[in-house]
Design an enzyme around this catalytic site. Structure first.
Site, short mmCIF file in Angstrom:
data_model
loop_
_atom_site.label_atom_id
_atom_site.label_comp_id
_atom_site.label_asym_id
_atom_site.label_seq_id
_atom_site.Cartn_x
_atom_site.Cartn_y
_atom_site.Cartn_z
N ASP A 191 59.58 -43.37 17.28
CA ASP A 191 59.14 -44.24 18.37
C ASP A 191 59.90 -45.57 18.39
O ASP A 191 59.57 -46.47 19.15
CB ASP A 191 57.63 -44.45 18.36
CG ASP A 191 57.16 -45.30 17.18
OD1 ASP A 191 57.70 -45.12 16.08
OD2 ASP A 191 56.24 -46.13 17.37
N SER A 221 54.48 -42.16 15.19
CA SER A 221 55.55 -42.85 14.47
C SER A 221 56.37 -41.85 13.65
O SER A 221 56.95 -40.93 14.20
CB SER A 221 54.96 -43.96 13.60
OG SER A 221 55.97 -44.77 13.06
N ASP A 268 60.24 -48.20 16.45
CA ASP A 268 59.76 -49.52 16.04
C ASP A 268 60.21 -49.86 14.62
O ASP A 268 60.02 -50.99 14.16
CB ASP A 268 58.24 -49.65 16.20
CG ASP A 268 57.44 -48.70 15.34
OD1 ASP A 268 58.04 -47.84 14.67
OD2 ASP A 268 56.20 -48.81 15.35
#
Length: 574
Positions: free
Chosen positions: A307, A146, A309
Site C-alpha cells: 500500500d 499493508s 506507506d
C-alpha cells in the site's frame, strides 16, 4: 453470543453471499476452524481492523466490512448534513477482495445519504490521505492489510485531516461499530442507484495530478539531480503493490534517467508470488531487486510495501553487494539531509518520532537546534501532532518517522508516505554521489559525529485464542517483575504506558507520562540503552524493540547482543 450461536445465525441466513456460503460449507465439520471464525467479532480498534479473509464474525468479508462502514456512517451522520455532503474518500490496494470491500463501503454510505469518492483502481495509502484533504472530505477509508500475508485484508479509517483517527475520535467510531447488532442485516444501496443520485463519484487521474504536483515540492536540490541524472542508477520494485505509476512517474519528473523496474514485481498481484513476504522490512523482499542491481550496477535499490506507506532502501557496498538500510538508519539520513539542505531552519522546528524509534534522530536534530517529540507507536499520533501544531503555531513540522520504515517529509499527506520518501531518498543518493560518497559512507559520518546507535527487533507470532493469552501473560510478567539490570547495564526507569506512569527503580519515584494509554512497557537503561515490549495492534504478534549506543560499532554490537539475549531468555522461560 457463543461461537456456536454466531455460526448458526450465519448458517441459517438464507441470503448469505454465495462465495461465503461455499467457504462456510467446506469448514462446517471442523469445530476448531468454526470456533476461530466465530468466537468473537473481528476487532475494530483505534487502528481500524485487519484479519484473515473468509466467512465468520472474526474474518474479513463483506459483512464485517459493512459493519465497519455502518459505524463510520453513523459517526458522520452525527456531524450533520454538511459532513454527509462532503462525504468520504475510499481507496484500496492490490489484495483479494479489496475492490469489492471498497464498493461495499460506498453502498453502506449511500444508504445513509453520504457521498463517496471512490478511486477507479488501486491507489497508495498516502494518496488516500492526500485525497481526503484535497477533496475536503469528512473522512477516508483505505482497504489494505499493508504487508501482511496474502490471506489477510484490512480496513483503515482516516479523519477529515487525512490522518488516521486519533484515540478519542477512533473510540467514538469503534463504539458505533460495536453497537451494530447484526452485520448480516445492514442496509446497502445499489451501485447504479448511487451513481444516478450523485452519491458515488468515481475519481481518477485528477487526484493523481494534484498529488504529483505536491510531490514536486519536496525536492531540495534539483540542480544536483540534473548534474547526476546520468550517473546514478536506481532499481525500483513496488512489490506487486500500488506505487508503480506514482514512483516511476515521480522519478521521471524529478529528472532521474537511469531507473530500472523489477518487472516480475511491477504488476499488482494479491498472492505476492515472488516474495515470502511483501515487506521491505524483510530483507528477502529485495532478492530480485539485488539481482537487477548487480546487472545494472545500481547505486540504490528502493522498494515499497503493497500500500506504499513503507519504503526500504538498499545501498551498494564497496564489494559490489547490497546492504539494506534499517528504518532507523534511513530515517536519520533523511532527517540530516533535510536539515542540512534547508535554507533557513525555523527557530521552532520540530522532528517527530515514536517511542520505539532510535535516539539517533534526536541526536541529529539537536545538532541543528531542532526539537524532537516522541509519540506512541503508530503514525496516527504523528499526524495528530502535526495538526495540533499547525493550529497552535507552537512548532513547525520538519520531518516525521518511525523505525518500521515509515517516513513523512511534507505534511500534504498525514500518514507515512513511501512515495515521498522514495523520491527524496533518490535525490539524497544523488547529492551524496556528487560529494563522492555513498549513503553508507554518509551514515558512517553521522555515527562518527553522534555515536554508534544500533537497534534491533524481535517478534513472536502467537495466533488464535491461546496466542492472545500468552501475549497477555508476557506483558503481565514484565509488569509484575520489572527488568533490573543486564550485565553492566542498569535499568534506570520503567515506563508503563498502560498506567501512564514512569517509575525510577533507584528511588521508586513515579511521574506521569503525558501520552495516551497503550499496552506498552519500555525500560530505560544506562548509557542511552533501552528496550520495549509492545503487542501489535494489527497482527497476532508481540514485538520486542532494543536500542543501544556505544563508542565504537563493535561495542554497540556487543551491547545489543547482550540486551537481546537477556530479554529473550526471560521470554522463553515465561
Amino acid at each position: 453470543m457463543s461461537w456456536q450461536e454466531n455460526y448458526t445465525k450465519w448458517d441459517l441466513f438464507e441470503d448469505l453471499d454465495a462465495k461465503l456460503r461455499e467457504q462456510l460449507n467446506k469448514i462446517k465439520d471442523n469445530e476448531k476452524l468454526l470456533e476461530e471464525a466465530f468466537h468473537q467479532p473481528l476487532t475494530f480498534g483505534t487502528g481500524g481492523m485487519r484479519g484473515e479473509l473468509g466467512p465468520g464474525t472474526n474474518r474479513m468479508n463483506i459483512y464485517t466490512v459493512r459493519k465497519a462502514a455502518e459505524g463510520l456512517a453513523k459517526y458522520i451522520e452525527k456531524q450533520g448534513e454538511e459532513a454527509k455532503e462532503k462525504g468520504i474518500v475510499v481507496a484500496h490496494d492490490s489484495r483479494h477482495m479489496s475492490p469489492e470491500f471498497s464498493l461495499e463501503t460506498a453502498k453502506v454510505m449511500g444508504a445513509h445519504g453520504i457521498k463517496t469518492y471512490l478511486f477507479t483502481s488501486l491507489r497508495p495509502t498516502p494518496e488516500l490521505s492526500f485525497a481526503v484533504r484535497h477533496l475536503n472530505a469528512s473522512a477516508g477509508v483505505v482497504v489494505t492489510a499493508s504487508h501482511n500475508p496474502p490471506e489477510y485484508n484490512g480496513y483503515k479509517v482516516y479523519n477529515e485531516d487525512g490522518g488516521q483517527a486519533p484515540p478519542a475520535q477512533a473510540e467514538e467510531i469503534v463504539k458505533l461499530v460495536n453497537e451494530v447488532e447484526n452485520e448480516l442485516l445492514i442496509e446497502v444501496a445499489s451501485k447504479e442507484d448511487l451513481e444516478q443520485k450523485g452519491l458515488l463519484k468515481w475519481i481518477d487521474t485528477e487526484v493523481d495530478k494534484a498529488y504529483m504536483d505536491a510531490l514536486n515540492t519536496i525536492s531540495l536540490n534539483p540542480t544536483v539531480i540534473k548534474e547526476q541524472a546520468e550517473n546514478i542508477n536506481i532499481v525500483f520494485t513496488p512489490l506487486h503493490g500500488t506505487s508503480y505509476d506514482l514512483v516511476k512517474n515521480g522519478l521521471e519528473e524529478f529528472g532521474f534517467k537511469n531507473v530500472t523496474i523489477v518487472e516480475e514485481q511491477a504488476k499488482p498481484d494479491p498472492e505476492f508470488s515472488t516474495v515470502a513476504s511483501p515487506n521491505p522490512e524483510e530483507h528477502q523482499a529485495f532478492t530480485l531487486a539485488i539481482e537487477y542491481g548487480k546487472k545494472v550496477d545500481a547505486d540504490l535499490l528502493i522498494g515499497t510495501d503493497p500500500d506504499a506507506d513503507r519504503l526500504g532502501v538498499a545501498v551498494k557496498t564497496p564489494s559490489g553487494d547490497y546492504t539494506v538500510l534499517t528504518g532507523n538508519q534511513l530515517g536519520t539520513l533523511l532527517l540530516d539531509y533535510i536539515l542540512s539542505n534547508t535554507q533557513s531552519l525555523p527557530d521552532n522546528g520540530l522532528m517527530i518520532k515514536t517511542i520505539v524509534t532510535s535516539e539517533f534522530g534526536q541526536a541529529v536534530a539537536s545538532h541543528y537546534g531542532i526539537s524532537t517529540l516522541d509519540t506512541l507507536t503508530g503514525f496516527k499520533f504523528i499526524g495528530e501532532k502535526i495538526r495540533e501544531y499547525e493550529q497552535t503555531g507552537e512548532y513547525k513540522f520538519l520531518f516525521g518517522y518511525e523505525e518500521s520504515y515509515g517516513y513523512l517529509i511534507k505534511d500534504f499527506a498525514r500518514d507515512k508516505d513511501a512515495v515521498q520518501a522514495a523520491l527524496l531518498s533518490c535525490e539524497m543518493g544523488a547529492y551524496w554521489k556528487s560529494k563522492g560518497k555513498t549513503l553508507l559512507e554518509a551514515l558512517d559520518d553521522l555515527y562518527e559525529r553522534h555515536g554508534y546507535y544500533l537497534e534491533d527487533l524481535h517478534s513472536i507470532t502467537l495466533k488464535g485464542i491461546e496466542g492472545t493469552e500468552k501475549i497477555k501473560n508476557i506483558m503481565e510478567n514484565f509488569r509484575e517483575e520489572p527488568l533490573q539490570n543486564v550485565e553492566d547495564l542498569q535499568v534506570i526507569a520503567m515506563e508503563d504506558y498502560k498506567s501512564g506512569t514512569r517509575t525510577y527503580l533507584g528511588n521508586n519515584k513515579t511521574e506521569v507520562i503525558k501520552l495516551p494509554k497503550s499496552d506498552v512497557i519500555k525500560f530505560k537503561l544506562s548509557d542511552n540503552c533501552w528496550c520495549c515490549l509492545r503487542p501489535s495492534g494489527t497482527e497476532p504478534k508481540i514485538k520486542f524493540y532494543f536500542g543501544v549506543k556505544g563508542e565504537t560499532i563493535q561495542a554497540s554490537k556487543d551491547r545489543l547482543n547482550q540486551l537481546k539475549k537477556a530479554v529473550i531468555e526471560r521470554i522463553n522461560k515465561i
